[in-house]
Scaffold this active site. Sequence first.
Site, short mmCIF file in Angstrom:
data_model
loop_
_atom_site.label_atom_id
_atom_site.label_comp_id
_atom_site.label_asym_id
_atom_site.label_seq_id
_atom_site.Cartn_x
_atom_site.Cartn_y
_atom_site.Cartn_z
N CYS A 56 0.82 -1.21 0.00
CA CYS A 56 0.00 0.00 0.00
C CYS A 56 0.86 1.26 0.00
O CYS A 56 1.72 1.43 0.88
CB CYS A 56 -0.90 -0.02 1.23
SG CYS A 56 -1.81 1.52 1.52
N TRP A 89 -7.53 -6.40 5.37
CA TRP A 89 -6.17 -6.92 5.31
C TRP A 89 -5.97 -7.96 6.41
O TRP A 89 -6.53 -7.84 7.50
CB TRP A 89 -5.16 -5.79 5.52
CG TRP A 89 -5.19 -4.71 4.49
CD1 TRP A 89 -5.95 -3.58 4.51
CD2 TRP A 89 -4.39 -4.64 3.30
NE1 TRP A 89 -5.68 -2.82 3.40
CE2 TRP A 89 -4.73 -3.43 2.64
CE3 TRP A 89 -3.42 -5.48 2.74
CZ2 TRP A 89 -4.14 -3.04 1.45
CZ3 TRP A 89 -2.82 -5.08 1.54
CH2 TRP A 89 -3.18 -3.89 0.91
N THR A 123 -8.76 0.30 6.57
CA THR A 123 -7.59 0.68 5.80
C THR A 123 -6.30 0.58 6.60
O THR A 123 -6.31 0.56 7.83
CB THR A 123 -7.73 2.11 5.27
OG1 THR A 123 -7.81 3.02 6.39
CG2 THR A 123 -8.98 2.27 4.42
N VAL A 124 -5.20 0.52 5.89
CA VAL A 124 -3.87 0.68 6.45
C VAL A 124 -3.25 1.91 5.77
O VAL A 124 -3.62 2.23 4.64
CB VAL A 124 -2.99 -0.57 6.22
CG1 VAL A 124 -3.51 -1.74 7.03
CG2 VAL A 124 -2.89 -0.95 4.74
N TYR A 187 -5.21 6.57 -9.29
CA TYR A 187 -6.43 5.82 -9.01
C TYR A 187 -7.60 6.34 -9.86
O TYR A 187 -8.45 5.56 -10.30
CB TYR A 187 -6.77 5.89 -7.52
CG TYR A 187 -5.91 5.01 -6.66
CD1 TYR A 187 -6.36 3.75 -6.25
CD2 TYR A 187 -4.65 5.42 -6.25
CE1 TYR A 187 -5.57 2.94 -5.46
CE2 TYR A 187 -3.85 4.61 -5.46
CZ TYR A 187 -4.31 3.37 -5.07
OH TYR A 187 -3.52 2.56 -4.30
#
Length: 349
Positions: A56, A89, A123-124, A187
Amino acid sequence: MSPTAQDAHDRPGVYSQDGTEYRRDTRYITTRITADGRDGYPVEPGRYRLVVARACPWANRAIIVRRLLGLEPVLSMGVCGPTHDERSWTFDLDPGGVDPVLGIPRIRDAYLARFPDYPRGITVPAIVDVPTGQVVTNDFAQLTLDLSTEWTAHHRAGAPDLYPEHLRDEIDEVADVVYRDVNNGVYRCGFAGDQESYDAAFHRLFDRLDRLSERLASRRYLVGDTITEADVRLFTTLVRFDAVYHGHFKCNRSTLAAMPVLWAYARDLFQTPGFGDTVDFVHIKRHYYEVHRDLNPRGIVPLGPDLSGWWAPHAREQLGGRPFGDGTPPGPVAPGEEVPAEHTAPRPA
């Protein structure tokens, strides 16, 4: 079209009403860990765990900043695998698929421990309070700034000032356009819902890269004469550009290697301790090509590109500048945190 659960998790964003333009959901958990503990979470050595995935780009920022500042002894790091399921994740790199400090198989568990009905993307990077097992923050932009400004009592001797006070307005201004047009711009290209949206995103991305090339043609770093937060933020997109964004996201006007100034700038940072030694190209490629089945239905991971060029001479030192200012480079990567040699760019013999 609305994003699936996996879409929302993997790329925490939403589509515009007509389903054509990708827009990132920026509603993060904004709780902060501060020196005075004003949000209820004071800086304390050993209390928190930084959870990342090397795949990521947003998490890669936190890995780099933690390493440059020498926070490894006081802020442990949990590393998720390169892929995930529709929930979150997972810690599939660890024995038994469980994080050895948090005792959980997926980062989602830390989110739900604090917010049982958490409605947004898991998220991370995220920082977790180890005693309670609860997520503290996933606000990736503020997180790295706080590591620089709130954790100063625990920085290593010789740590660089990545967010010097007299340059903060300029760093913020540069970081903002880098985020909007480059970090998020790739993105927008990759997940555009129609030709018009893709065309607009494509031109916006490469217009900004051209302007950044002009800026960096006569200066070694984006702001001032040392590495700052702005460079960290641009680097994590550039280092992924040829490996995934050029082909997978259709950002194919030119490769990074065909943009001489940005390619030399990226190599300069890659060869700087704390940058290239955090990059796992295998995880990066596996994540994008295996998880984004809407873009790559068969999940085939390409064998290229050739990575050996990352160690080619860059000559950026001729522009002056001091990478760490009055500080020093970080030491060797902490034991157990090394990127496998076969996952990174091969050094010349």
